[in-house]
Scaffold this motif. Structure first.
Motif, PDB file in Angstrom:
ATOM      1  N   ASP A 233       0.995  -1.113   0.078  1.00  0.00           N
ATOM      2  CA  ASP A 233      -0.021   0.191  -0.058  1.00  0.00           C
ATOM      3  C   ASP A 233       0.853   1.128  -0.031  1.00  0.00           C
ATOM      4  O   ASP A 233       1.152   1.796   1.078  1.00  0.00           O
TER       5      ASP A 233
ATOM      6  N   VAL B 227       0.358   4.218  -0.731  1.00  0.00           N
ATOM      7  CA  VAL B 227      -0.242   5.533   0.053  1.00  0.00           C
ATOM      8  C   VAL B 227      -0.410   5.432   1.436  1.00  0.00           C
ATOM      9  O   VAL B 227      -0.682   6.630   1.868  1.00  0.00           O
TER      10      VAL B 227
ATOM     11  N   ARG C 268      -1.421   8.662   3.868  1.00  0.00           N
ATOM     12  CA  ARG C 268      -2.980   8.534   4.770  1.00  0.00           C
ATOM     13  C   ARG C 268      -2.586   8.641   6.037  1.00  0.00           C
ATOM     14  O   ARG C 268      -3.370   9.124   6.807  1.00  0.00           O
TER      15      ARG C 268
ATOM     16  N   LEU D 167       5.680   5.474  -4.432  1.00  0.00           N
ATOM     17  CA  LEU D 167       4.584   5.660  -5.102  1.00  0.00           C
ATOM     18  C   LEU D 167       4.758   5.745  -6.603  1.00  0.00           C
ATOM     19  O   LEU D 167       6.146   5.807  -7.011  1.00  0.00           O
TER      20      LEU D 167
ATOM     21  N   TRP E 175       1.309  10.069  -9.127  1.00  0.00           N
ATOM     22  CA  TRP E 175       1.003   9.542  -8.113  1.00  0.00           C
ATOM     23  C   TRP E 175      -0.602   8.969  -8.337  1.00  0.00           C
ATOM     24  O   TRP E 175      -1.203   9.598  -9.245  1.00  0.00           O
TER      25      TRP E 175
ATOM     26  N   GLU F 290      -5.672   8.974  -5.077  1.00  0.00           N
ATOM     27  CA  GLU F 290      -5.742   8.971  -3.444  1.00  0.00           C
ATOM     28  C   GLU F 290      -4.606   9.510  -2.719  1.00  0.00           C
ATOM     29  O   GLU F 290      -4.452  10.211  -1.905  1.00  0.00           O
ATOM     30  N   ALA F 291      -3.263   9.345  -3.206  1.00  0.00           N
ATOM     31  CA  ALA F 291      -1.917   9.813  -2.631  1.00  0.00           C
ATOM     32  C   ALA F 291      -2.202  11.614  -2.957  1.00  0.00           C
ATOM     33  O   ALA F 291      -1.664  12.279  -1.724  1.00  0.00           O
TER      34      ALA F 291
ATOM     35  N   GLN G 112      -4.560  12.708  -0.400  1.00  0.00           N
ATOM     36  CA  GLN G 112      -3.883  12.467   1.268  1.00  0.00           C
ATOM     37  C   GLN G 112      -3.138  13.731   1.470  1.00  0.00           C
ATOM     38  O   GLN G 112      -2.880  14.158   2.441  1.00  0.00           O
TER      39      GLN G 112
END
Length: 816
Positions: free
Chosen positions: A341, A343, A347, A374, A378, A381-382, A385
């Protein structure tokens, strides 16, 4: 000078022999740093031992003890000699005479001496009354005389310190905080006090004391090196000035840099700042751990018995996918997999900043060690965040520093390395370049309600001075870097162009407003040509204010603000033109039309929920940013209360709305006359898995017929799991957009995103007896930027006073 030379020179216990040996040692170019400090301590030990032995003349029950910095064996060229003459309380007159015969030779050489004569009981009593004395005794080291007397005192002092740690450590923390308040932060000061400022040598000593208590310990990685570098700088400062000073004044920095073999004063300051940053971060982590341990010890014995006598299990509250709160810190969930994950670091950081909680040291280090990089660009979502992190206000600073301490920031943004710890030799600036950029983001977070694209404002705040790590005009260099960074983060071409314009011209408004004739049309036209659009002007105005406020008290004033506002007004008038024609609504897709017909014929809601799992091919053109979360399409027969019902059901199921569109859809000619509301949403689960479509539909049916009390459900959940907020967000702003549409009244809402926000907006509009003809909802980081096209019950735009009343009541509702 070798150790043999030291011993040979020290055989002459007189002042002249010691002075000559000391001078040779300090002027010897081949030896510096820890070896020189150790050699100086050794030389001084030999001399003082000789003085004591000759003066004691067989006197029993006395010893000479080095304490404080000298006790640690660290003597800078102009350090004080901290000495304790310890005795058993026997012959006081003889002890006093012995003290004179040891102290006076030291004074005769002009050396600073901090001395005391005490019995072990007196030393312990004084330590109990004076925290500074106790800290000095923790580093007690035997020099001469009765070794057993010294060893007994050391054992007793350490035992006292450990037994009294629950009381003394809060005193020590308060002492450190008071000193930081007076002296400032070493990592940002142009003329820092290497010892007293926060992150300096005093704090390093305090961390040793905490470790000696056995209650908590500092993160050790890099700490010893940071302390050594500060001691090396202090040594060079003493040698170049010939004075016992800890303040690194501007006029002495070049000489100190040369003494240390560094390129220039900026290189020196950067090393000092980096060292201070390590010590400051270690202090933050350590004092947080001390507080946690002390709180844990304060649990009542009865409660412990109720819990079975064992250690209570810390409660874990979810904050985001893979991120939980535990014992006042943000940690990773047990099921989190950073290696799968990429991100997750952003997050976790965003969740921590939003909740106003520190990131656990263990969590940050685990992320640094295991998280995958990443992809470029990106994922959406990144980017979201990152914007959320930047928009979280003051808590952003501590979270950002935690990421930076473990190298995660430069991994995410490689260009950050050039501005990290970079000094600014400008009396107006109070921060290093990197901290100024974060401070600008903090200030920009307070202005997000003033712009339609808060994400671009926050990212431009982070990048506006990124060019200061390169030669030449930092605005021109920054423009190039900003283009690359923005594209890598995943902004589309249009947004990249806006960001690069903001960085290139971030000084344009303030310089023009204060240095040019605003009555000259050419001046205003040149600014308008550089900015290009109303939306960019709006962003640049907010960035200008945030940048100035983050620079220092001398950079912004009401006068400067009024000049900039006047310029913006004039430029806006030049950029203004006739209102653009409203675009025709996009034709519905075949699926949307099918859902609409089914909803009309069944008389109830129909929905489709599709997860976006296919990654974008590497060779596909960038185009629009990829959708975030899942796509939810809902068709509902046109009726009152649809918007609050749908928004409420999504909030109950913990689905975050990223974007949303609502519009009335006329059915095809071959279908009976009627109107269906079509809602196209992008949603994401706060954490956990997505609910099933059938369950969403069932709850939506209940919400529309009134059998599901959404407001009560949300209130119960909020009471059971209150949402932590780490900072006070700017208040919501609601305005009527004049001349935005000929067919409806456009109400714009800018607010902090929160569970149930869209439900509250929809319910307030429903209570105002207006019809939502269409809606355009977007969440940018933690900021909601929404536009609602509303009409009266007769389908026409609202009269001006009625529109203003609706907007005012909606704003009052959101601020309540």
């Amino acid at each position: 000078m070798t150790s043999t030379d030291v011993q040979k020179d020290a055989e002459d216990s007189g002042p002249s022999g010691y002075a000559a040996a000391r001078l040779r040692l300090l002027t010897e170019e081949a030896r510096s740093g820890p070896p020189r400090r150790a050699a100086l301590a050794e030389l001084t030990d030999e001399w003082l031992t000789g003085l004591f032995t000759a003066a004691a003349d067989g006197l029993k029950g006395v010893s000479l003890v080095a304490v404080g910095g000298y006790g640690r064996g660290e003597l800078s060229p102009r350090s004080d000699l901290d000495l304790l003459l310890l005795h058993d309380g026997g012959d006081n007159k003889a002890v006093a005479a012995l003290a004179d015969r040891v102290w006076y030779p030291v004074w005769d050489l002009g050396l600073a001496l901090d001395h005391s004569v005490r019995t072990p009981a007196e030393a312990r009593r004084t330590a109990g009354e004076d925290l500074k004395v106790q800290l000095g005794l923790l580093d007690a080291r035997h020099l001469a005389g009765d070794l057993g007397l010294t060893a007994g005192l050391r054992t007793a002092v350490l035992a006292d310190w450990r037994n009294q740690a629950p009381k003394r450590l809060p005193e020590l923390q308060e002492l450190c905080d008071d000193r930081a308040e007076r002296q400032g932060e070493l990592q940002y000061l142009l003329e820092p006090d290497l010892k007293e400022a926060r992150g300096g040598l005093r704090d390093a000593t305090a961390l040793r004391a905490v470790a000696a208590s056995w209650l908590a310990d500092a993160p050790r990685e890099g700490l010893a090196d940071a302390r050594r570098r500060l001691l090396d700088v202090r040594d060079a400062l003493h040698l170049t000035t010939g004075r016992a000073t800890d303040r690194l004044a501007l006029q002495e920095q070049d000489q100190v840099a040369a003494e240390l073999g560094l390129l220039d004063a900026d290189t020196l300051l950067r090393q000092v700042y980096e060292s201070a940053r390590v010590i400051s971060y270690a202090s933050d982590v350590t004092w947080r751990e001390v507080g946690r341990v002390l709180r844990s010890r304060a649990v009542r014995p009865r409660l412990r018995a109720m819990l079975g006598g064992g250690k209570p299990v810390a409660e874990r509250s979810p904050l985001a996918e893979g991120v939980v709160e535990q014992d006042g810190e943000v940690v990773l969930a047990r099921a989190a997999r950073p290696e799968r994950d990429p991100v997750l670091p952003l997050r976790a950081a965003a969740a921590a900043a939003q909740a106003g909680l520190p990131l656990s040291l263990h969590a940050v280090r685990h992320l640094a060690a295991t998280a995958r990089p990443l992809p470029t660009p990106w994922p959406a979502e990144a980017r979201e965040q990152l914007v959320t992190l930047l928009g979280s206000g003051r808590p952003t600073v501590d979270v950002w520093e935690a990421l930076e301490a473990e190298g995660l920031i430069t991994r995410l943004l490689p260009d950050w390395e050039r501005v990290r710890c970079r000094p600014q030799r400008n009396a107006v600036h109070i921060w290093t370049v990197d901290r100024h950029l974060i401070e600008t983001a903090v200030r920009a977070s307070e202005l997000t309600r003033h712009v339609s694209r808060p994400d671009l404002l926050l990212v431009s705040a982070l990048l506006h001075d990124i060019g200061k790590g390169w030669p030449g005009d930092h605005s021109a260099a920054g423009e190039i870097i900003a283009k690359d960074v923005a594209a890598r983060i995943g902004f589309d071409r249009a947004d990249v162009a806006v960001l690069s314009t903001l960085v290139r011209h971030h000084l344009l408004l303030i310089e023009t407003a204060t240095r040019r004739d605003l009555e000259d049309p050419a001046t205003v036209r040149s600014v308008a040509d550089a900015v290009g659009s109303q939306s960019t002007l709006e962003l640049l105005h907010a960035l200008t204010e945030a940048d100035a406020l983050a620079t220092g008290p001398a950079a912004w004033s009401s006068w400067r603000g009024s000049l900039v506002a006047d310029l913006v007004k004039r430029v806006s008038a030049v950029l203004a033109g006739d209102a653009p024609e409203e675009p025709e609504p996009a034709a519905p897709t075949a699926e949307q039309e099918r859902l609409a017909i089914e909803a009309f014929r069944t008389g109830g809601p129909v929905l489709a929920l599709r997860a976006q799992t296919e990654p974008r091919p590497e060779d596909e053109p960038t185009g629009e940013p990829e959708p975030l979360g899942v796509e939810l399409v809902i068709a509902v027969p046109d009726q009152p209360g649809v918007l609050p019902a749908v928004a409420g059901v999504l909030a109950v199921h913990r689905l975050t709305v990223r974007t949303a569109e609502l519009r009335a859809l006329c059915l095809p000619n071959d279908v009976d006359e009627g109107s269906v509301l079509l809602l196209n949403w992008r949603v994401a689960a706060e954490y956990g898995s997505l609910p099933q479509a059938a369950r969403l539909r069932a709850d939506l049916v209940r919400a529309l017929d009134g059998s599901l009390d959404i407001a009560s459900r949300l209130a119960e959940r909020d009471a059971a799991y209150p949402r932590r907020r780490g900072w006070v967000a700017p208040p919501a702003r609601v305005a009527v957009a004049s001349a935005a549409s000929r067919h409806a009244t456009v109400i714009e809402v800018r607010a902090q995103d929160a569970p149930g926000l869209l439900f509250r907006i929809g319910q307030a509009l429903e209570d105002a007896s207006v019809r939502v003809r269409s809606a355009h909802v977007s969440t940018l980081g933690s900021n909601a930027v929404d536009a609602f096209y509303v009409t009266g019950t007769d389908g026409s735009p609202l009269p001006g006073d009625e529109a203003a009343s609706v907007a005012r009541k909606l704003e009052e509702t959101l601020r309540a």
